[in-house]
Structure formats: structure tokens, C-alpha cells
Design a protein around this motif. Structure first.
Motif, PDB file in Angstrom:
ATOM      1  N   CYS A   1       0.826  -1.211   0.000  1.00  0.00           N
ATOM      2  CA  CYS A   1       0.000   0.000   0.000  1.00  0.00           C
ATOM      3  C   CYS A   1       0.861   1.263   0.000  1.00  0.00           C
ATOM      4  O   CYS A   1       0.376   2.352   0.316  1.00  0.00           O
ATOM      5  CB  CYS A   1      -0.932   0.011   1.211  1.00  0.00           C
ATOM      6  SG  CYS A   1      -2.203  -1.243   1.168  1.00  0.00           S
ATOM      7  N   SER A   2       2.123   1.128  -0.351  1.00  0.00           N
ATOM      8  CA  SER A   2       3.024   2.278  -0.360  1.00  0.00           C
ATOM      9  C   SER A   2       2.401   3.436  -1.129  1.00  0.00           C
ATOM     10  O   SER A   2       1.838   3.235  -2.204  1.00  0.00           O
ATOM     11  CB  SER A   2       4.357   1.889  -1.009  1.00  0.00           C
ATOM     12  OG  SER A   2       5.159   3.040  -1.196  1.00  0.00           O
ATOM     13  N   PRO A   3       2.517   4.651  -0.586  1.00  0.00           N
ATOM     14  CA  PRO A   3       1.955   5.803  -1.288  1.00  0.00           C
ATOM     15  C   PRO A   3       2.818   6.283  -2.458  1.00  0.00           C
ATOM     16  O   PRO A   3       2.535   7.314  -3.053  1.00  0.00           O
ATOM     17  CB  PRO A   3       1.875   6.867  -0.184  1.00  0.00           C
ATOM     18  CG  PRO A   3       2.948   6.494   0.771  1.00  0.00           C
ATOM     19  CD  PRO A   3       3.021   4.984   0.735  1.00  0.00           C
ATOM     20  N   SER A   4       3.829   5.529  -2.817  1.00  0.00           N
ATOM     21  CA  SER A   4       4.718   5.932  -3.908  1.00  0.00           C
ATOM     22  C   SER A   4       3.995   5.920  -5.259  1.00  0.00           C
ATOM     23  O   SER A   4       3.048   5.170  -5.471  1.00  0.00           O
ATOM     24  CB  SER A   4       5.918   4.980  -3.984  1.00  0.00           C
ATOM     25  OG  SER A   4       5.488   3.701  -4.417  1.00  0.00           O
ATOM     26  N   ALA A   5       4.488   6.706  -6.179  1.00  0.00           N
ATOM     27  CA  ALA A   5       3.938   6.710  -7.547  1.00  0.00           C
ATOM     28  C   ALA A   5       4.156   5.346  -8.207  1.00  0.00           C
ATOM     29  O   ALA A   5       3.338   4.908  -9.017  1.00  0.00           O
ATOM     30  CB  ALA A   5       4.591   7.812  -8.373  1.00  0.00           C
ATOM     31  N   GLU A   6       5.246   4.662  -7.829  1.00  0.00           N
ATOM     32  CA  GLU A   6       5.528   3.329  -8.376  1.00  0.00           C
ATOM     33  C   GLU A   6       4.382   2.359  -8.090  1.00  0.00           C
ATOM     34  O   GLU A   6       4.056   1.514  -8.913  1.00  0.00           O
ATOM     35  CB  GLU A   6       6.827   2.799  -7.764  1.00  0.00           C
ATOM     36  CG  GLU A   6       7.170   1.378  -8.120  1.00  0.00           C
ATOM     37  CD  GLU A   6       8.345   0.860  -7.299  1.00  0.00           C
ATOM     38  OE1 GLU A   6       8.396  -0.360  -7.084  1.00  0.00           O
ATOM     39  OE2 GLU A   6       9.195   1.658  -6.872  1.00  0.00           O
TER      40      GLU A   6
ATOM     41  N   ASN B   1      -8.896   1.849   7.367  1.00  0.00           N
ATOM     42  CA  ASN B   1      -9.434   1.151   6.190  1.00  0.00           C
ATOM     43  C   ASN B   1      -8.719  -0.166   5.903  1.00  0.00           C
ATOM     44  O   ASN B   1      -8.721  -0.646   4.771  1.00  0.00           O
ATOM     45  CB  ASN B   1      -9.344   2.065   4.960  1.00  0.00           C
ATOM     46  CG  ASN B   1     -10.122   3.335   5.146  1.00  0.00           C
ATOM     47  OD1 ASN B   1     -11.331   3.306   5.346  1.00  0.00           O
ATOM     48  ND2 ASN B   1      -9.433   4.457   5.116  1.00  0.00           N
ATOM     49  N   ARG B   2      -8.101  -0.735   6.938  1.00  0.00           N
ATOM     50  CA  ARG B   2      -7.277  -1.934   6.750  1.00  0.00           C
ATOM     51  C   ARG B   2      -8.034  -3.069   6.061  1.00  0.00           C
ATOM     52  O   ARG B   2      -7.546  -3.647   5.095  1.00  0.00           O
ATOM     53  CB  ARG B   2      -6.733  -2.413   8.090  1.00  0.00           C
ATOM     54  CG  ARG B   2      -5.785  -3.597   7.972  1.00  0.00           C
ATOM     55  CD  ARG B   2      -5.397  -4.177   9.322  1.00  0.00           C
ATOM     56  NE  ARG B   2      -5.163  -3.186  10.320  1.00  0.00           N
ATOM     57  CZ  ARG B   2      -3.950  -2.819  10.740  1.00  0.00           C
ATOM     58  NH1 ARG B   2      -2.885  -3.378  10.241  1.00  0.00           N
ATOM     59  NH2 ARG B   2      -3.821  -1.906  11.682  1.00  0.00           N
ATOM     60  N   GLU B   3      -9.218  -3.416   6.560  1.00  0.00           N
ATOM     61  CA  GLU B   3      -9.952  -4.555   5.982  1.00  0.00           C
ATOM     62  C   GLU B   3     -10.257  -4.321   4.511  1.00  0.00           C
ATOM     63  O   GLU B   3     -10.056  -5.207   3.684  1.00  0.00           O
ATOM     64  CB  GLU B   3     -11.249  -4.806   6.751  1.00  0.00           C
ATOM     65  CG  GLU B   3     -11.042  -5.583   8.027  1.00  0.00           C
ATOM     66  CD  GLU B   3     -12.359  -5.990   8.669  1.00  0.00           C
ATOM     67  OE1 GLU B   3     -13.294  -6.355   7.935  1.00  0.00           O
ATOM     68  OE2 GLU B   3     -12.439  -5.938   9.908  1.00  0.00           O
ATOM     69  N   GLU B   4     -10.742  -3.135   4.188  1.00  0.00           N
ATOM     70  CA  GLU B   4     -11.088  -2.812   2.803  1.00  0.00           C
ATOM     71  C   GLU B   4      -9.856  -2.809   1.902  1.00  0.00           C
ATOM     72  O   GLU B   4      -9.863  -3.380   0.815  1.00  0.00           O
ATOM     73  CB  GLU B   4     -11.766  -1.438   2.767  1.00  0.00           C
ATOM     74  CG  GLU B   4     -12.110  -0.953   1.387  1.00  0.00           C
ATOM     75  CD  GLU B   4     -12.631   0.484   1.407  1.00  0.00           C
ATOM     76  OE1 GLU B   4     -12.536   1.137   0.347  1.00  0.00           O
ATOM     77  OE2 GLU B   4     -13.109   0.946   2.453  1.00  0.00           O
ATOM     78  N   MET B   5      -8.782  -2.173   2.353  1.00  0.00           N
ATOM     79  CA  MET B   5      -7.579  -2.062   1.526  1.00  0.00           C
ATOM     80  C   MET B   5      -6.885  -3.414   1.365  1.00  0.00           C
ATOM     81  O   MET B   5      -6.477  -3.775   0.269  1.00  0.00           O
ATOM     82  CB  MET B   5      -6.627  -1.016   2.112  1.00  0.00           C
ATOM     83  CG  MET B   5      -7.212   0.393   2.016  1.00  0.00           C
ATOM     84  SD  MET B   5      -6.204   1.657   2.812  1.00  0.00           S
ATOM     85  CE  MET B   5      -4.908   1.860   1.586  1.00  0.00           C
ATOM     86  N   TRP B   6      -6.748  -4.171   2.450  1.00  0.00           N
ATOM     87  CA  TRP B   6      -6.101  -5.479   2.381  1.00  0.00           C
ATOM     88  C   TRP B   6      -6.956  -6.446   1.564  1.00  0.00           C
ATOM     89  O   TRP B   6      -6.450  -7.182   0.723  1.00  0.00           O
ATOM     90  CB  TRP B   6      -5.817  -6.017   3.774  1.00  0.00           C
ATOM     91  CG  TRP B   6      -5.078  -7.321   3.762  1.00  0.00           C
ATOM     92  CD1 TRP B   6      -5.567  -8.537   4.129  1.00  0.00           C
ATOM     93  CD2 TRP B   6      -3.728  -7.557   3.347  1.00  0.00           C
ATOM     94  NE1 TRP B   6      -4.604  -9.506   3.978  1.00  0.00           N
ATOM     95  CE2 TRP B   6      -3.460  -8.936   3.496  1.00  0.00           C
ATOM     96  CE3 TRP B   6      -2.717  -6.724   2.862  1.00  0.00           C
ATOM     97  CZ2 TRP B   6      -2.228  -9.501   3.167  1.00  0.00           C
ATOM     98  CZ3 TRP B   6      -1.491  -7.297   2.553  1.00  0.00           C
ATOM     99  CH2 TRP B   6      -1.260  -8.663   2.702  1.00  0.00           C
ATOM    100  N   GLY B   7      -8.260  -6.430   1.799  1.00  0.00           N
ATOM    101  CA  GLY B   7      -9.171  -7.294   1.044  1.00  0.00           C
ATOM    102  C   GLY B   7      -9.130  -6.985  -0.442  1.00  0.00           C
ATOM    103  O   GLY B   7      -9.124  -7.889  -1.279  1.00  0.00           O
ATOM    104  N   GLY B   8      -9.104  -5.710  -0.788  1.00  0.00           N
ATOM    105  CA  GLY B   8      -9.005  -5.310  -2.191  1.00  0.00           C
ATOM    106  C   GLY B   8      -7.704  -5.778  -2.813  1.00  0.00           C
ATOM    107  O   GLY B   8      -7.678  -6.237  -3.964  1.00  0.00           O
ATOM    108  N   TYR B   9      -6.626  -5.685  -2.047  1.00  0.00           N
ATOM    109  CA  TYR B   9      -5.324  -6.155  -2.524  1.00  0.00           C
ATOM    110  C   TYR B   9      -5.360  -7.660  -2.804  1.00  0.00           C
ATOM    111  O   TYR B   9      -4.925  -8.118  -3.867  1.00  0.00           O
ATOM    112  CB  TYR B   9      -4.231  -5.817  -1.502  1.00  0.00           C
ATOM    113  CG  TYR B   9      -2.916  -6.487  -1.772  1.00  0.00           C
ATOM    114  CD1 TYR B   9      -2.127  -6.103  -2.848  1.00  0.00           C
ATOM    115  CD2 TYR B   9      -2.457  -7.516  -0.962  1.00  0.00           C
ATOM    116  CE1 TYR B   9      -0.916  -6.723  -3.116  1.00  0.00           C
ATOM    117  CE2 TYR B   9      -1.244  -8.140  -1.208  1.00  0.00           C
ATOM    118  CZ  TYR B   9      -0.481  -7.741  -2.285  1.00  0.00           C
ATOM    119  OH  TYR B   9       0.715  -8.363  -2.543  1.00  0.00           O
TER     120      TYR B   9
END
Length: 123
Positions: free
Chosen positions: A40-45, A100-108
Motif C-alpha cells: 500500500c506504499s503511497p509511492s507513484a511506483e 481502512n485496513r480490511e477494505e484495503m487489504w481485502g481489495g489487494y
């Protein structure tokens, strides 16, 4: 102090360098796995320059954190042991990752599956 935004009171890297805990003056505290922070790094990469450019980063299970360095008084740069270090993690971003851990991790995990990718590093 007129700014009422939460302010970090502690940033602690676990001895095994696989978890980072960020505590705030509101009493809120979040412990993040290094893998979650890396993917989930906020980097542009990783994030791209628009939502359509967002990357799904596979193979980061077991990634560690080599060091953390301050960026001004608003963020830190995390140096991961896979040599990724371009993400600037602001205090607000840590709060977003925690809330937003559940949403972000689940989406990943769904993105990995849809693209036929794995969390496991290639050996």
C-alpha cells in the motif's frame, strides 16, 4: 497548538522488523505488517499518477523494514528490505491505513487473485 489533527507520539519497529506500530496523541494506535505497508506504499511506483495506474505488487510476504527516516515533521520514509523506499508515509496516511485496513487489504488480495499473482516471493 491550533492544529487539531492527530499527532504521532510513538513510531516503533518490531525487533524482527516485520511490524511497525504508530501511536497518536488521540490514544489511537495501529500496528502494521511490513507487507501491508509495502503493497500500500503511497509511492507513484505503486499508486500510479491516477487510479487507473495503480499497481498490484505481488511477492511481498515476509518483506521487512530496514529503516525509517523522518521527512520534515509530517511523514516518514520507510526503507524496505526489497530496496523500495520511495513512499512517503504521512501521519494522515497511517491513519487511513489503520481505519481502512480490511477494505484495503481485502481489495489487494482480490486484485492478486484476479491477476493470478501470489503474496509469496518467487524463489
Amino acid at each position: 497548538m491550533t492544529d487539531s489533527k492527530p499527532w504521532p507520539t510513538e513510531i516503533r519497529l518490531a525487533k524482527d522488523k516485520t511490524q511497525l506500530t504508530v501511536a497518536f496523541d488521540t490514544g489511537e494506535s495501529h500496528t502494521f505488517d511490513a507487507e501491508y505497508l509495502r503493497v500500500c506504499s503511497p509511492s507513484a511506483e505503486v499508486q500510479g499518477h491516477s487510479p487507473a495506474q495503480k499497481q498490484t505488487v505481488p511477492g511481498k510476504r515476509g518483506v521487512g523494514i530496514m529503516k525509517i527516516e523522518p521527512v520534515g515533521n509530517y511523514a516518514v520514509r520507510i526503507h524496505f528490505d526489497d530496496l523500495h523506499n520511495t513512499g512517503i508515509f504521512s501521519w494522515d496516511y497511517f491513519l487511513k491505513l489503520g481505519a481502512n485496513r480490511e477494505e484495503m487489504w481485502g481489495g489487494y488480495l482480490k486484485d492478486l487473485e484476479a491477476k493470478g499473482l501470489s503474496r509469496d516471493p518467487k524463489r
